[in-house]
Motif scaffolding. Structure first.
Motif, PDB file in Angstrom:
ATOM      1  N   TRP A 128       0.829  -1.212   0.000  1.00 53.28           N
ATOM      2  CA  TRP A 128       0.000   0.000   0.000  1.00 53.28           C
ATOM      3  C   TRP A 128       0.863   1.262   0.000  1.00 53.28           C
ATOM      4  N   MET A 129       1.974   1.219   0.737  1.00 56.38           N
ATOM      5  CA  MET A 129       2.870   2.374   0.820  1.00 56.38           C
ATOM      6  C   MET A 129       3.730   2.542  -0.429  1.00 56.38           C
ATOM      7  N   GLY A 130       3.695   1.555  -1.332  1.00 54.76           N
ATOM      8  CA  GLY A 130       4.493   1.650  -2.546  1.00 54.76           C
ATOM      9  C   GLY A 130       5.941   1.274  -2.366  1.00 54.76           C
ATOM     10  N   MET A 131       6.259   0.610  -1.266  1.00 50.19           N
ATOM     11  CA  MET A 131       7.641   0.182  -1.018  1.00 50.19           C
ATOM     12  C   MET A 131       7.998  -1.050  -1.849  1.00 50.19           C
ATOM     13  N   VAL A 132       6.974  -1.770  -2.278  1.00 49.45           N
ATOM     14  CA  VAL A 132       7.145  -2.942  -3.137  1.00 49.45           C
ATOM     15  C   VAL A 132       6.141  -2.787  -4.275  1.00 49.45           C
ATOM     16  N   SER A 133       6.508  -3.235  -5.478  1.00 48.15           N
ATOM     17  CA  SER A 133       5.716  -2.901  -6.663  1.00 48.15           C
ATOM     18  C   SER A 133       4.538  -3.827  -6.967  1.00 48.15           C
ATOM     19  N   GLY A 134       4.525  -5.068  -6.481  1.00 48.36           N
ATOM     20  CA  GLY A 134       3.438  -5.962  -6.848  1.00 48.36           C
ATOM     21  C   GLY A 134       3.142  -7.002  -5.795  1.00 48.36           C
ATOM     22  N   GLU A 135       1.973  -7.637  -5.919  1.00 47.46           N
ATOM     23  CA  GLU A 135       1.539  -8.623  -4.925  1.00 47.46           C
ATOM     24  C   GLU A 135       2.502  -9.805  -4.821  1.00 47.46           C
ATOM     25  N   SER A 136       2.887 -10.367  -5.959  1.00 45.68           N
ATOM     26  CA  SER A 136       3.783 -11.529  -5.942  1.00 45.68           C
ATOM     27  C   SER A 136       5.121 -11.180  -5.308  1.00 45.68           C
ATOM     28  N   GLN A 137       5.629 -10.004  -5.638  1.00 44.36           N
ATOM     29  CA  GLN A 137       6.924  -9.595  -5.114  1.00 44.36           C
ATOM     30  C   GLN A 137       6.878  -9.402  -3.604  1.00 44.36           C
ATOM     31  N   VAL A 138       5.812  -8.763  -3.106  1.00 50.54           N
ATOM     32  CA  VAL A 138       5.750  -8.510  -1.667  1.00 50.54           C
ATOM     33  C   VAL A 138       5.568  -9.810  -0.889  1.00 50.54           C
ATOM     34  N   VAL A 139       4.875 -10.787  -1.479  1.00 46.21           N
ATOM     35  CA  VAL A 139       4.726 -12.089  -0.819  1.00 46.21           C
ATOM     36  C   VAL A 139       6.085 -12.773  -0.697  1.00 46.21           C
ATOM     37  N   VAL A 140       6.865 -12.767  -1.770  1.00 49.37           N
ATOM     38  CA  VAL A 140       8.203 -13.383  -1.745  1.00 49.37           C
ATOM     39  C   VAL A 140       9.096 -12.695  -0.714  1.00 49.37           C
ATOM     40  N   ILE A 141       9.066 -11.369  -0.705  1.00 51.26           N
ATOM     41  CA  ILE A 141       9.887 -10.608   0.241  1.00 51.26           C
ATOM     42  C   ILE A 141       9.489 -10.923   1.678  1.00 51.26           C
ATOM     43  N   MET A 142       8.168 -10.961   1.943  1.00 56.08           N
ATOM     44  CA  MET A 142       7.708 -11.225   3.305  1.00 56.08           C
ATOM     45  C   MET A 142       8.048 -12.642   3.738  1.00 56.08           C
ATOM     46  N   GLU A 143       7.973 -13.596   2.832  1.00 60.03           N
ATOM     47  CA  GLU A 143       8.349 -14.971   3.165  1.00 60.03           C
ATOM     48  C   GLU A 143       9.820 -15.049   3.562  1.00 60.03           C
ATOM     49  N   LYS A 144      10.676 -14.288   2.875  1.00 58.37           N
ATOM     50  CA  LYS A 144      12.096 -14.265   3.230  1.00 58.37           C
ATOM     51  C   LYS A 144      12.320 -13.581   4.571  1.00 58.37           C
ATOM     52  N   MET A 145      11.609 -12.474   4.799  1.00 57.64           N
ATOM     53  CA  MET A 145      11.752 -11.733   6.051  1.00 57.64           C
ATOM     54  C   MET A 145      11.342 -12.565   7.268  1.00 57.64           C
ATOM     55  N   THR A 146      10.206 -13.244   7.126  1.00 62.29           N
ATOM     56  CA  THR A 146       9.634 -13.957   8.276  1.00 62.29           C
ATOM     57  C   THR A 146      10.029 -15.427   8.326  1.00 62.29           C
ATOM     58  N   GLN A 147      10.608 -15.934   7.235  1.00 63.88           N
ATOM     59  CA  GLN A 147      11.035 -17.329   7.153  1.00 63.88           C
ATOM     60  C   GLN A 147       9.860 -18.284   7.373  1.00 63.88           C
ATOM     61  N   ARG A 148       8.723 -17.923   6.797  1.00 67.76           N
ATOM     62  CA  ARG A 148       7.546 -18.787   6.853  1.00 67.76           C
ATOM     63  C   ARG A 148       6.762 -18.626   5.547  1.00 67.76           C
ATOM     64  N   PRO A 149       6.102 -19.701   5.099  1.00 68.17           N
ATOM     65  CA  PRO A 149       5.331 -19.615   3.853  1.00 68.17           C
ATOM     66  C   PRO A 149       4.053 -18.807   4.037  1.00 68.17           C
ATOM     67  N   PHE A 150       3.617 -18.183   2.955  1.00 63.52           N
ATOM     68  CA  PHE A 150       2.372 -17.423   2.950  1.00 63.52           C
ATOM     69  C   PHE A 150       1.212 -18.352   2.649  1.00 63.52           C
ATOM     70  N   GLY A 151       0.148 -18.238   3.411  1.00 60.09           N
ATOM     71  CA  GLY A 151      -1.048 -19.024   3.158  1.00 60.09           C
ATOM     72  C   GLY A 151      -2.088 -18.222   2.402  1.00 60.09           C
ATOM     73  N   ALA A 152      -3.255 -18.838   2.182  1.00 58.38           N
ATOM     74  CA  ALA A 152      -4.332 -18.197   1.423  1.00 58.38           C
ATOM     75  C   ALA A 152      -4.833 -16.931   2.115  1.00 58.38           C
ATOM     76  N   LEU A 153      -4.896 -16.954   3.454  1.00 57.51           N
ATOM     77  CA  LEU A 153      -5.392 -15.791   4.183  1.00 57.51           C
ATOM     78  C   LEU A 153      -4.460 -14.598   4.013  1.00 57.51           C
ATOM     79  N   GLY A 154      -3.155 -14.833   4.117  1.00 54.86           N
ATOM     80  CA  GLY A 154      -2.190 -13.754   3.928  1.00 54.86           C
ATOM     81  C   GLY A 154      -2.293 -13.143   2.548  1.00 54.86           C
ATOM     82  N   ARG A 155      -2.469 -14.015   1.538  1.00 52.44           N
ATOM     83  CA  ARG A 155      -2.599 -13.527   0.167  1.00 52.44           C
ATOM     84  C   ARG A 155      -3.896 -12.729  -0.018  1.00 52.44           C
ATOM     85  N   ARG A 156      -4.950 -13.135   0.704  1.00 53.47           N
ATOM     86  CA  ARG A 156      -6.226 -12.399   0.609  1.00 53.47           C
ATOM     87  C   ARG A 156      -6.076 -10.986   1.172  1.00 53.47           C
ATOM     88  N   ILE A 157      -5.314 -10.850   2.259  1.00 52.02           N
ATOM     89  CA  ILE A 157      -5.080  -9.531   2.843  1.00 52.02           C
ATOM     90  C   ILE A 157      -4.266  -8.668   1.887  1.00 52.02           C
TER      91      ILE A 157
END
Length: 198
Positions: A128-157
């Motif tokens: 939302w803040m524009g720090m990352v350009s797309g949904e797929s990219q932010v999911v990959v980045i967050m998975e690396k940051m948190t060291q956990r896979p993203f589920g369906a709920l996270g993707r819905r948010i």
């Protein structure tokens, strides 16, 4: 307390989202229903020692909030449910988080565990803040940051965040609402004093 006990214990699954400004973890004291009070105290002490000025709880319940008050740490309670639509309310929470960070607060966000709600919320905010350009990219980045896979709920948010008005639009709406509230307060104060409103 002296030595390492004075520093406290780092909460489990602690991760920086924005270095030295915004982080996530599981609930201080543990994610189980009957977590240890001593551990909770030590972890909250660590939070205070690290200079966090505010803890944000995304939990539906009010667990731990009194403990933050006891340790003189400001807190905000923003309960997030896995059954909500993540529309206007999510945008309002992003605005509030932005306000906290803009005024220099160091914020720690948690739920009972480092869940899809927490990771989705953080990923959605970055998108939302524009720090990352797309949904797929932010999911990959967050998975690396948190060291956990993203589920369906996270993707819905994250998808809900991608559909929100731009930050400047929501922030302007918040400012307009604040001005309206201040004007309403002035009129109310004048009425109490027996004055005629302008």
């Amino acid at each position: 307390m002296k030595g390492k006990w004075a520093e406290g214990i780092q909460p489990r699954n602690f991760r920086w989202i924005m270095q030295d400004r915004l982080a996530v973890c599981e609930r201080p004291g543990g994610q189980s229903e009957s977590h240890r009070r001593v551990r909770r105290t030590e972890e909250i002490n660590w939070i205070r020692q690290q200079g966090f000025s505010r803890v944000v709880s995304l939990m539906p319940s009010t667990h731990n909030l009194h403990s933050y008050s006891e340790q003189n740490i400001a807190w905000s309670h923003w309960p997030i449910s896995d059954r909500e639509e993540y529309g206007d309310r999510l945008g309002a929470l992003f605005v509030e988080l932005n306000v906290l960070l803009t005024r220099g607060e160091k914020v720690l966000v948690h739920r009972r565990r480092l869940s899809d709600e927490v990771c989705g919320f953080m990923a959605g905010y970055l998108l939302w803040m524009g720090m990352v350009s797309g949904e797929s990219q932010v999911v990959v980045i967050m998975e690396k940051m948190t060291q956990r896979p993203f589920g369906a709920l996270g993707r819905r948010i994250v998808s809900a965040a991608a559909r929100m008005p731009a930050p400047e639009v929501l922030l302007a709406s918040r400012d307009d609402a604040s001005v309206a509230e201040q004007e309403a307060d002035k009129v109310s104060d004048q009425a109490e004093l027996g004055e005629s409103p302008p």
